[in-house]
Design a protein around this motif. Structure first.
Motif, PDB file in Angstrom:
ATOM      1  N   TYR A 113      45.992 -45.483 -17.195  1.00 23.35           N
ATOM      2  CA  TYR A 113      45.672 -46.710 -16.477  1.00 23.35           C
ATOM      3  C   TYR A 113      45.405 -47.860 -17.446  1.00 23.35           C
ATOM      4  O   TYR A 113      44.574 -47.751 -18.355  1.00 23.35           O
ATOM      5  CB  TYR A 113      44.443 -46.489 -15.586  1.00 23.35           C
ATOM      6  CG  TYR A 113      43.977 -47.721 -14.865  1.00 23.35           C
ATOM      7  CD1 TYR A 113      44.646 -48.162 -13.720  1.00 23.35           C
ATOM      8  CD2 TYR A 113      42.898 -48.459 -15.327  1.00 23.35           C
ATOM      9  CE1 TYR A 113      44.231 -49.299 -13.053  1.00 23.35           C
ATOM     10  CE2 TYR A 113      42.477 -49.601 -14.674  1.00 23.35           C
ATOM     11  CZ  TYR A 113      43.157 -50.025 -13.533  1.00 23.35           C
ATOM     12  OH  TYR A 113      42.747 -51.165 -12.883  1.00 23.35           O
ATOM     13  N   ASN A 114      46.141 -48.961 -17.262  1.00 24.85           N
ATOM     14  CA  ASN A 114      45.966 -50.181 -18.046  1.00 24.85           C
ATOM     15  C   ASN A 114      46.110 -49.972 -19.552  1.00 24.85           C
ATOM     16  O   ASN A 114      45.639 -50.783 -20.344  1.00 24.85           O
ATOM     17  CB  ASN A 114      44.595 -50.814 -17.777  1.00 24.85           C
ATOM     18  CG  ASN A 114      44.704 -52.053 -16.901  1.00 24.85           C
ATOM     19  OD1 ASN A 114      45.757 -52.335 -16.341  1.00 24.85           O
ATOM     20  ND2 ASN A 114      43.624 -52.789 -16.788  1.00 24.85           N
ATOM     21  N   GLY A 115      46.745 -48.867 -19.939  1.00 30.30           N
ATOM     22  CA  GLY A 115      46.920 -48.603 -21.358  1.00 30.30           C
ATOM     23  C   GLY A 115      45.624 -48.291 -22.094  1.00 30.30           C
ATOM     24  O   GLY A 115      45.551 -48.427 -23.323  1.00 30.30           O
ATOM     25  N   HIS A 116      44.609 -47.846 -21.354  1.00 26.53           N
ATOM     26  CA  HIS A 116      43.320 -47.537 -21.980  1.00 26.53           C
ATOM     27  C   HIS A 116      43.455 -46.399 -22.986  1.00 26.53           C
ATOM     28  O   HIS A 116      44.319 -45.526 -22.856  1.00 26.53           O
ATOM     29  CB  HIS A 116      42.291 -47.151 -20.922  1.00 26.53           C
ATOM     30  CG  HIS A 116      41.877 -48.275 -20.034  1.00 26.53           C
ATOM     31  ND1 HIS A 116      41.172 -48.086 -18.865  1.00 26.53           N
ATOM     32  CD2 HIS A 116      42.062 -49.622 -20.140  1.00 26.53           C
ATOM     33  CE1 HIS A 116      40.938 -49.256 -18.289  1.00 26.53           C
ATOM     34  NE2 HIS A 116      41.483 -50.200 -19.045  1.00 26.53           N
ATOM     35  N   THR A 117      42.575 -46.391 -23.975  1.00 28.61           N
ATOM     36  CA  THR A 117      42.516 -45.325 -24.973  1.00 28.61           C
ATOM     37  C   THR A 117      41.064 -44.902 -25.186  1.00 28.61           C
ATOM     38  O   THR A 117      40.135 -45.569 -24.723  1.00 28.61           O
ATOM     39  CB  THR A 117      43.076 -45.779 -26.340  1.00 28.61           C
ATOM     40  OG1 THR A 117      42.111 -46.641 -26.981  1.00 28.61           O
ATOM     41  CG2 THR A 117      44.396 -46.531 -26.192  1.00 28.61           C
TER      42      THR A 117
ATOM     43  N   PRO B 143      44.119 -39.812 -17.663  1.00 35.16           N
ATOM     44  CA  PRO B 143      45.099 -40.794 -17.162  1.00 35.16           C
ATOM     45  C   PRO B 143      44.472 -41.947 -16.384  1.00 35.16           C
ATOM     46  O   PRO B 143      45.083 -43.014 -16.248  1.00 35.16           O
ATOM     47  CB  PRO B 143      46.014 -39.964 -16.257  1.00 35.16           C
ATOM     48  CG  PRO B 143      45.859 -38.572 -16.718  1.00 35.16           C
ATOM     49  CD  PRO B 143      44.433 -38.452 -17.171  1.00 35.16           C
ATOM     50  N   GLU B 144      43.256 -41.747 -15.885  1.00 33.41           N
ATOM     51  CA  GLU B 144      42.581 -42.801 -15.121  1.00 33.41           C
ATOM     52  C   GLU B 144      41.882 -43.814 -16.025  1.00 33.41           C
ATOM     53  O   GLU B 144      41.356 -44.818 -15.534  1.00 33.41           O
ATOM     54  CB  GLU B 144      41.552 -42.186 -14.163  1.00 33.41           C
ATOM     55  CG  GLU B 144      42.137 -41.246 -13.129  1.00 33.41           C
ATOM     56  CD  GLU B 144      42.866 -41.981 -12.014  1.00 33.41           C
ATOM     57  OE1 GLU B 144      42.970 -43.229 -12.072  1.00 33.41           O
ATOM     58  OE2 GLU B 144      43.329 -41.301 -11.084  1.00 33.41           O
ATOM     59  N   GLY B 145      41.859 -43.568 -17.330  1.00 31.00           N
ATOM     60  CA  GLY B 145      41.199 -44.486 -18.242  1.00 31.00           C
ATOM     61  C   GLY B 145      39.749 -44.721 -17.860  1.00 31.00           C
ATOM     62  O   GLY B 145      39.008 -43.787 -17.544  1.00 31.00           O
ATOM     63  N   TYR B 146      39.355 -46.009 -17.848  1.00 30.20           N
ATOM     64  CA  TYR B 146      37.973 -46.360 -17.492  1.00 30.20           C
ATOM     65  C   TYR B 146      37.868 -46.871 -16.057  1.00 30.20           C
ATOM     66  O   TYR B 146      36.813 -47.358 -15.650  1.00 30.20           O
ATOM     67  CB  TYR B 146      37.431 -47.409 -18.474  1.00 30.20           C
ATOM     68  CG  TYR B 146      37.454 -46.901 -19.898  1.00 30.20           C
ATOM     69  CD1 TYR B 146      36.512 -45.983 -20.336  1.00 30.20           C
ATOM     70  CD2 TYR B 146      38.453 -47.300 -20.782  1.00 30.20           C
ATOM     71  CE1 TYR B 146      36.551 -45.484 -21.629  1.00 30.20           C
ATOM     72  CE2 TYR B 146      38.499 -46.807 -22.082  1.00 30.20           C
ATOM     73  CZ  TYR B 146      37.546 -45.899 -22.493  1.00 30.20           C
ATOM     74  OH  TYR B 146      37.592 -45.398 -23.773  1.00 30.20           O
ATOM     75  N   ARG B 147      38.958 -46.711 -15.296  1.00 37.88           N
ATOM     76  CA  ARG B 147      38.958 -47.140 -13.895  1.00 37.88           C
ATOM     77  C   ARG B 147      38.022 -46.263 -13.063  1.00 37.88           C
ATOM     78  O   ARG B 147      37.358 -46.744 -12.136  1.00 37.88           O
ATOM     79  CB  ARG B 147      40.376 -47.058 -13.331  1.00 37.88           C
ATOM     80  CG  ARG B 147      40.506 -47.479 -11.868  1.00 37.88           C
ATOM     81  CD  ARG B 147      41.940 -47.363 -11.397  1.00 37.88           C
ATOM     82  NE  ARG B 147      42.319 -45.990 -11.125  1.00 37.88           N
ATOM     83  CZ  ARG B 147      42.255 -45.407  -9.925  1.00 37.88           C
ATOM     84  NH1 ARG B 147      41.797 -46.094  -8.887  1.00 37.88           N
ATOM     85  NH2 ARG B 147      42.636 -44.159  -9.756  1.00 37.88           N
ATOM     86  N   VAL B 148      37.978 -44.989 -13.372  1.00 38.70           N
ATOM     87  CA  VAL B 148      37.190 -44.033 -12.597  1.00 38.70           C
ATOM     88  C   VAL B 148      35.877 -43.758 -13.316  1.00 38.70           C
ATOM     89  O   VAL B 148      35.855 -43.504 -14.519  1.00 38.70           O
ATOM     90  CB  VAL B 148      37.977 -42.729 -12.389  1.00 38.70           C
ATOM     91  CG1 VAL B 148      37.100 -41.651 -11.776  1.00 38.70           C
ATOM     92  CG2 VAL B 148      39.193 -42.991 -11.510  1.00 38.70           C
TER      93      VAL B 148
ATOM     94  N   THR C 272      47.888 -41.615 -26.036  1.00 37.07           N
ATOM     95  CA  THR C 272      47.468 -42.941 -25.552  1.00 37.07           C
ATOM     96  C   THR C 272      48.085 -44.070 -26.368  1.00 37.07           C
ATOM     97  O   THR C 272      48.310 -45.165 -25.842  1.00 37.07           O
ATOM     98  CB  THR C 272      45.934 -43.071 -25.578  1.00 37.07           C
ATOM     99  OG1 THR C 272      45.458 -42.824 -26.910  1.00 37.07           O
ATOM    100  CG2 THR C 272      45.286 -42.099 -24.620  1.00 37.07           C
ATOM    101  N   HIS C 273      48.377 -43.820 -27.639  1.00 36.25           N
ATOM    102  CA  HIS C 273      48.934 -44.874 -28.494  1.00 36.25           C
ATOM    103  C   HIS C 273      50.438 -45.049 -28.308  1.00 36.25           C
ATOM    104  O   HIS C 273      50.960 -46.156 -28.459  1.00 36.25           O
ATOM    105  CB  HIS C 273      48.641 -44.569 -29.966  1.00 36.25           C
ATOM    106  CG  HIS C 273      47.192 -44.628 -30.312  1.00 36.25           C
ATOM    107  ND1 HIS C 273      46.663 -44.024 -31.434  1.00 36.25           N
ATOM    108  CD2 HIS C 273      46.136 -45.202 -29.671  1.00 36.25           C
ATOM    109  CE1 HIS C 273      45.361 -44.232 -31.481  1.00 36.25           C
ATOM    110  NE2 HIS C 273      45.015 -44.951 -30.415  1.00 36.25           N
TER     111      HIS C 273
END
Length: 501
Positions: free
Chosen positions: A66-70, A452-457, A58-59
């Motif tokens: 998604y959106n570069g979330h980590t 890969p979906e980050g916090y979108r899902v 992620t870094h």
């Protein structure tokens, strides 16, 4: 009333009653919810915690999430674990499934140094759950490999089986006195097939020809070594149960007569991670082993790309289970590819190895997650397939959940419907197919970092406010519904359309 007429009335009444669906779950059936370390804990670099492959991924490759979330903060469960225990108790969960971060316990990945802060964190969580009467179900590995070990080859290095065994022994030695339900490795299909075929998961290496199959063999050997360590060193005293959790897709015919591709792809996705453990003979599924040997030869390889098991390895792996742990989310219809048509990429859209194309039916409801289409009967079909192939063993559903985008906020009626419909299939499996299903685990207890979906899902029974430094958890309607199911130990009918509990 004549005696014969009375007998007839009573007989008809008996038939009517017996024809009604059984909504009660069997005595002892366990209801729970799940999370995993990287997805909820945060605190990625506190104390002397080491770097995992998901920290690095992620870094350094933010464009793949998604959106570069980590997961650097995630749900902050490292600091907010008491909230998680409280809502688990509020739901009335019988068990709470969580994972242990390898690098939080062993910062370097190896047992030369054990982190005292890591030991304490999981001790506090386990003790907190037990105080509320909730059984901890612990996953030893849920995708967060130490980066140091990845730099040495990760799951493609045969030494990983011993590295994992060392880690598992330490976990058992610290927590086995209180933890009775264990999962060694979560979803080798997603550890091996998905990353090496798509690069969309850590460690981000694409190598479908060789890497994915080395990984497959080594996850099975690693699981087996951990199971045998528990069986020999810890089971005599603590009497727990250990398994491996497989992510299973249900496959159906595209049209009548497509049984051959259904069985082939089922053996590749489910059988390749199950046959070695649960079958009487062990080793790879014969049809897959034969096919890979032939295809490898035609591609110019001197030996099969599916690495051979030695006789000793077959015996090491065979029988290393106490129950079958399965995670189910979605399904596909499959057929052989037509001339000139490309299949894949595996494991979501077909299999180039088998020349099989995978699609979905138009009536299957879509979700915000591109690969998840809703097909509840697939769960029942999988349970029957497992029983047919591996016998009458106990089945534990260790993940099942509905992804949304969160726009519904707390009024997540579609997740309520999803939960109802899948639990209905569980009851059908138990009552109609005589499958020994012993538990169900909702994914997930709270919204979290979804790879890969980050916090979108959002999968949570509880909403998490990621804009709030306290990461406030708020109960959704699906949590209220699930709580009622647990309280009544029964499938709670819902109105159509769903409007209230």
């Amino acid at each position: 009333m004549a005696q014969s007429t009375l007998f007839l009335v009573i007989s008809i009444a008996t038939i009517v009653v017996s024809a009604e669906p059984t909504l009660k779950f069997p005595p002892g059936f366990k209801f729970g919810a799940a999370t995993s370390a990287y997805q909820i804990e945060g605190a990625w670099n506190v104390s002397d915690k080491g770097e995992s492959i998901w920290d690095r991924f992620t870094h350094t490759l933010p464009d793949r999430v998604y959106n570069g979330h980590t997961g650097d903060i995630a749900c902050d469960s490292y600091n907010q674990w008491k909230k998680d225990v409280q809502i688990a108790a509020e739901l009335g969960l019988h068990h709470y499934r969580f994972s242990i971060s390898w690098t939080r316990l062993l910062p370097s990945g190896t047992p030369n140094h054990i982190c005292e802060d890591g030991i304490k964190y999981y001790n506090d969580l386990i003790d907190g759950l037990l105080e509320k009467g909730i059984e901890p179900m612990v996953t030893i590995y849920h995708w967060d490999l130490p980066q140091r070990l990845q730099d040495l080859g990760g799951w493609c290095n045969p030494l990983i089986t011993d590295w994992f065994a060392d880690f598992a022994r330490i976990v058992f030695s610290i927590y086995a006195d209180r933890v009775k339900w264990w999962i060694t490795i979560n979803e080798p299909l997603i550890i091996c097939d998905f990353p090496f075929n798509t690069g969309q998961m850590a460690p981000g290496i694409i190598d479908p020809q060789i890497g994915s199959y080395l990984c497959t063999k080594h996850t099975l050997l690693a699981h087996a070594k951990a199971w045998r360590i528990y069986d020999e060193e810890f089971r005599p005293k603590f009497h727990g149960k250990v398994s491996i959790a497989n992510q299973l897709l249900a496959y159906e015919e595209t049209s009548p007569g497509d049984r051959e591709p259904v069985e082939l792809i089922s053996q590749l996705s489910t059988g390749i991670y199950s046959h070695a453990i649960y079958s009487k003979e062990g080793g790879w599924p014969p049809i897959i082993e034969k096919l890979f040997a032939e295809k490898s030869k035609t591609k110019g390889y001197p030996r099969s790309r599916l690495p051979e098991f030695t006789k000793e390895e077959i015996e090491l792996v065979r029988g290393t289970y106490d129950y079958y742990a399965l995670n189910y989310y979605t399904a596909r219809v499959v057929r052989f590819a037509r001339p000139g048509e490309e299949a894949g990429p595996w494991p979501v859209f077909g299999s180039p190895e088998l020349n099989i194309v995978a699609n979905v039916l138009p009536e299957w409801k879509t979700t915000v997650a591109d690969i998840f289409f809703i097909y509840p009967p697939g769960l029942r079909h999988l349970l029957s397939w497992l029983k047919k192939n591996y016998g009458d063993i106990q089945m534990f559903i260790t993940e099942n959940g509905y992804p949304s985008n969160g726009d519904e906020k707390l009024d997540d009626v579609e997740r309520v419907q999803f939960t109802h419909d899948h639990l209905e299939q569980v009851l059908l499996s138990i009552n109609e197919d005589d499958v020994d299903v012993i538990g169900y685990t909702a994914w997930s207890l709270i919204d979290n970092f979804e790879w890969p979906e980050g916090y979108r899902v959002k999968f949570g029974l509880y909403e998490v406010n990621f804009e709030d430094p306290e990461r406030t958890r708020t109960k959704r309607k699906s949590a209220e519904y699930y709580q009622r199911v647990i309280e009544q130990h029964a499938l709670i009918p819902i109105k159509q359309p769903y409007d209230e509990l």
